[in-house]
Write an enzyme that holds these catalytic residues in place. Structure first.
Site, mmCIF file in Angstrom:
data_model
loop_
_atom_site.group_PDB
_atom_site.id
_atom_site.type_symbol
_atom_site.label_atom_id
_atom_site.label_comp_id
_atom_site.label_asym_id
_atom_site.label_seq_id
_atom_site.Cartn_x
_atom_site.Cartn_y
_atom_site.Cartn_z
ATOM 1 N N HIS A 1 9.621 -24.359 -7.016
ATOM 2 C CA HIS A 1 10.248 -25.558 -6.880
ATOM 3 C C HIS A 1 9.366 -26.676 -7.719
ATOM 4 O O HIS A 1 8.359 -26.449 -8.156
ATOM 5 C CB HIS A 1 10.055 -25.925 -5.393
ATOM 6 C CG HIS A 1 10.827 -25.440 -4.499
ATOM 7 N ND1 HIS A 1 10.440 -24.874 -3.217
ATOM 8 C CD2 HIS A 1 12.224 -25.020 -4.321
ATOM 9 C CE1 HIS A 1 11.465 -24.270 -2.454
ATOM 10 N NE2 HIS A 1 12.656 -24.303 -3.303
ATOM 11 N N GLU B 1 18.072 -27.202 -3.405
ATOM 12 C CA GLU B 1 16.661 -26.937 -2.791
ATOM 13 C C GLU B 1 16.153 -28.370 -2.221
ATOM 14 O O GLU B 1 14.988 -28.157 -1.705
ATOM 15 C CB GLU B 1 15.782 -26.272 -3.690
ATOM 16 C CG GLU B 1 16.166 -24.773 -3.950
ATOM 17 C CD GLU B 1 16.008 -23.640 -3.141
ATOM 18 O OE1 GLU B 1 15.103 -23.558 -2.299
ATOM 19 O OE2 GLU B 1 16.887 -22.830 -3.127
ATOM 20 N N CYS C 1 5.016 -29.155 1.048
ATOM 21 C CA CYS C 1 6.297 -28.283 1.497
ATOM 22 C C CYS C 1 6.622 -28.639 2.924
ATOM 23 O O CYS C 1 7.647 -28.444 3.366
ATOM 24 C CB CYS C 1 6.037 -27.112 1.424
ATOM 25 S SG CYS C 1 5.879 -26.244 -0.356
HETATM 26 O O1 SUG Z 1 11.591 -21.342 -0.120
HETATM 27 N N1 SUG Z 1 8.686 -19.272 1.318
HETATM 28 C C1 SUG Z 1 9.341 -20.540 1.023
HETATM 29 C C2 SUG Z 1 8.232 -21.719 0.713
HETATM 30 C C3 SUG Z 1 9.069 -23.206 0.516
HETATM 31 C C4 SUG Z 1 8.019 -23.985 -0.224
HETATM 32 N N2 SUG Z 1 8.729 -25.240 -0.281
HETATM 33 C C5 SUG Z 1 8.329 -26.238 -1.362
HETATM 34 N N3 SUG Z 1 7.872 -25.968 -2.263
HETATM 35 N N4 SUG Z 1 8.898 -27.461 -1.086
HETATM 36 C C6 SUG Z 1 10.327 -20.508 0.033
HETATM 37 O O2 SUG Z 1 10.014 -19.757 -0.839
HETATM 38 C C7 SUG Z 1 8.656 -17.260 2.321
HETATM 39 C C8 SUG Z 1 8.947 -16.470 3.656
HETATM 40 C C9 SUG Z 1 8.560 -15.175 3.473
HETATM 41 O O3 SUG Z 1 8.303 -14.450 2.491
HETATM 42 O O4 SUG Z 1 8.468 -14.766 4.733
HETATM 43 C C10 SUG Z 1 9.201 -18.506 2.058
HETATM 44 O O5 SUG Z 1 10.476 -18.622 2.188
#
Ligand code: SUG
Length: 442
Positions: free
Chosen positions: A244, A171, A365
């Site tokens: 994460h 990730e 993020c």
């Molecule tokens: O991968 N949300 C992302 C958020 C990523 C956050 N990044 C870090 N913590 N670095 C994920 O879960 C949700 C999309 C949706 O439900 O439409 C989403 O992909």
């Protein structure tokens, strides 16, 4: 050599919506089906980038990906014109379509793992785009990410993503922290994983990063094992919604700021960081007790998904936190006490990234950190860096191309495809990406 940290933010794409796509990400699940505001979202992101540029930090822009991602539909057997592929996709595979519409490339912390040149045996800046193989909607990002990174950093070594297989689930920088005393000198790289890729799957929320992915990246980037720490994320944090590690931990310079429950064995992690930093710097730990900030509050308010930055001319670090941290009493009170003391974090600034937050993406993020020497920064594609003029140009572009609102029922509308591709086509000119950057242009 003099070096600094740049933030490259993912520009939020025109199909930003709340798809409820990420198991284990509580915000994504709880806000599924809400009406999104793509124009507000992209403006919030652009304003954050301009704020960082104005504060004297190096700031870059990573372009959104092509959504809908029609190549995936074609690979699965759909054929015909773009419009008919899109319409047939929605008729026969609506769930798949939702995954191919997500603007998830905005969360650039997941774009890649980055090792700056002083840490790498060959003296080059290395990137491994993350395969993001745990979530379908994210697993389609890595190829375009590699293309964007090569366009932005033509001098760097951009690897291919690791094999898109459960053993190598990766990730990116969301599970990686670099600590150092001076940015241009060797540092300590901390890799955090949630599971052994060969172990049988556990119940509970998915652990998205494997130990095997960390090992492979360390080897391909040519990192020194003595200056590298590999730590196990705690199952309790994952099951509380820390999908994460950067939801419960952030670090910068010598400082690691983390929740008491972030790691399976925090004492072991601290000892390993002490050992790895010997002769380089004295690490500083700011460990937040669960009694001060319960893990549920930390995850709801995204206290740790803040950017920890050092502004030019300042000794102490500043935490760039989401407004939600200010609105939650335990985290607000913690921040008040934190900055009143004389520890390494001297200030907290709050930013509005609510549109992204509702999908589980805070200020941290949205950005990929890239430490570079002055010489490397001078070779970055200057069309992909932020300044007041670029900000104005992109705001105008967003106002022209983005919808104010996007509800789940709006997604199948084929005019969204036309609008999205028109926006991206115009963007390739602004960011000087060439006329074959996106699959639909080729
Ligand atoms: O991968 N949300 C992302 C958020 C990523 C956050 N990044 C870090 N913590 N670095 C994920 O879960 C949700 C999309 C949706 O439900 O439409 C989403 O992909």
């Amino acid at each position: 050599m003099s070096a600094s940290e740049a933030n490259f933010d993912g520009l939020i794409g025109p199909t930003h919506n709340y798809g409820g796509l990420s198991d284990g990400n509580l915000a994504s699940a709880n806000n599924a089906g809400l009406t999104a505001r793509p124009r507000d979202a992209v403006i919030q992101g652009l304003d954050k980038m301009l704020d960082m540029h104005n504060a004297g930090l190096w700031q870059g822009i990573l372009p959104p990906h092509q959504r809908p991602f029609l190549p995936a539909l074609r690979a699965l057997g759909f054929s015909g014109t773009d419009k008919s592929v899109y319409e047939n996709g929605w008729k026969s595979a609506p769930r798949l379509m939702k995954n191919l519409m997500s603007a998830s490339s905005m969360w650039a912390a997941n774009a890649a793992t980055v090792s700056p040149s002083p840490d790498c045996a060959d003296g080059h800046l290395h990137f491994t785009p993350a395969n993001l193989s745990t979530m379908l909607h994210r697993s389609i990002e890595h190829e375009q990410t590699g293309r964007a990174l090569s366009a932005a950093f033509p001098f760097a070594k951009v690897h291919k993503a690791l094999p898109a297989q459960s053993v190598f689930s990766d990730e990116g920088a969301a599970n990686h922290v670099r600590l150092c005393s001076e940015r241009g000198a060797a540092g300590v790289e901390l890799f955090v994983y949630g599971r052994d890729g060969y172990a049988p799957a556990k119940s509970g929320f998915p652990a998205r990063q494997t130990r095997q992915a960390c090992d492979a990246i360390i080897m391909r980037h040519g990192l020194s094992p003595e200056r590298t720490v590999i730590a196990l994320q705690s199952g309790a944090a994952i099951d509380a919604g820390a999908f994460h590690n950067d939801v419960v931990c952030v670090g910068a310079m010598e400082t690691l700021f983390f929740h008491e429950l972030a790691f399976e064995d925090p004492s072991k992690v601290k000892a390993a960081i002490f050992a790895a930093s010997e002769g380089l710097f004295e690490p500083r730990f700011v460990e937040v007790p669960n009694s001060d900030v319960p893990i549920a509050d930390a995850i709801k308010a995204y206290l740790f998904n803040s950017m920890l930055v050092r502004f030019p001319g300042e000794d102490r670090l500043t935490l760039i936190a989401p407004l939600e941290t200010q609105e939650t009493s335990s985290t607000r009170e913690y921040c008040r006490r934190l900055t009143a003391g004389n520890g390494p974090i001297g200030a907290v600034k709050y930013v509005d990234v609510r549109q992204s937050m509702r999908n589980g993406g805070g200020p941290a993020c949205l950005r990929l950190r890239v430490t570079m020497t002055e010489n490397e920064w001078s070779q970055v594609n200057s069309s992909m860096t932020m300044d007041a003029e670029k900000h104005e140009q992109l705001i105008k572009w967003a106002k022209l191309h983005y919808r104010e609102e996007l509800a789940p029922d709006d997604l199948p509308d084929p005019s969204l495809l036309t609008e999205s591709f028109a926006a991206l086509d115009a963007l390739t000119k602004i960011l000087n990406l060439g006329s074959d950057f996106y699959p639909f242009q080729r």
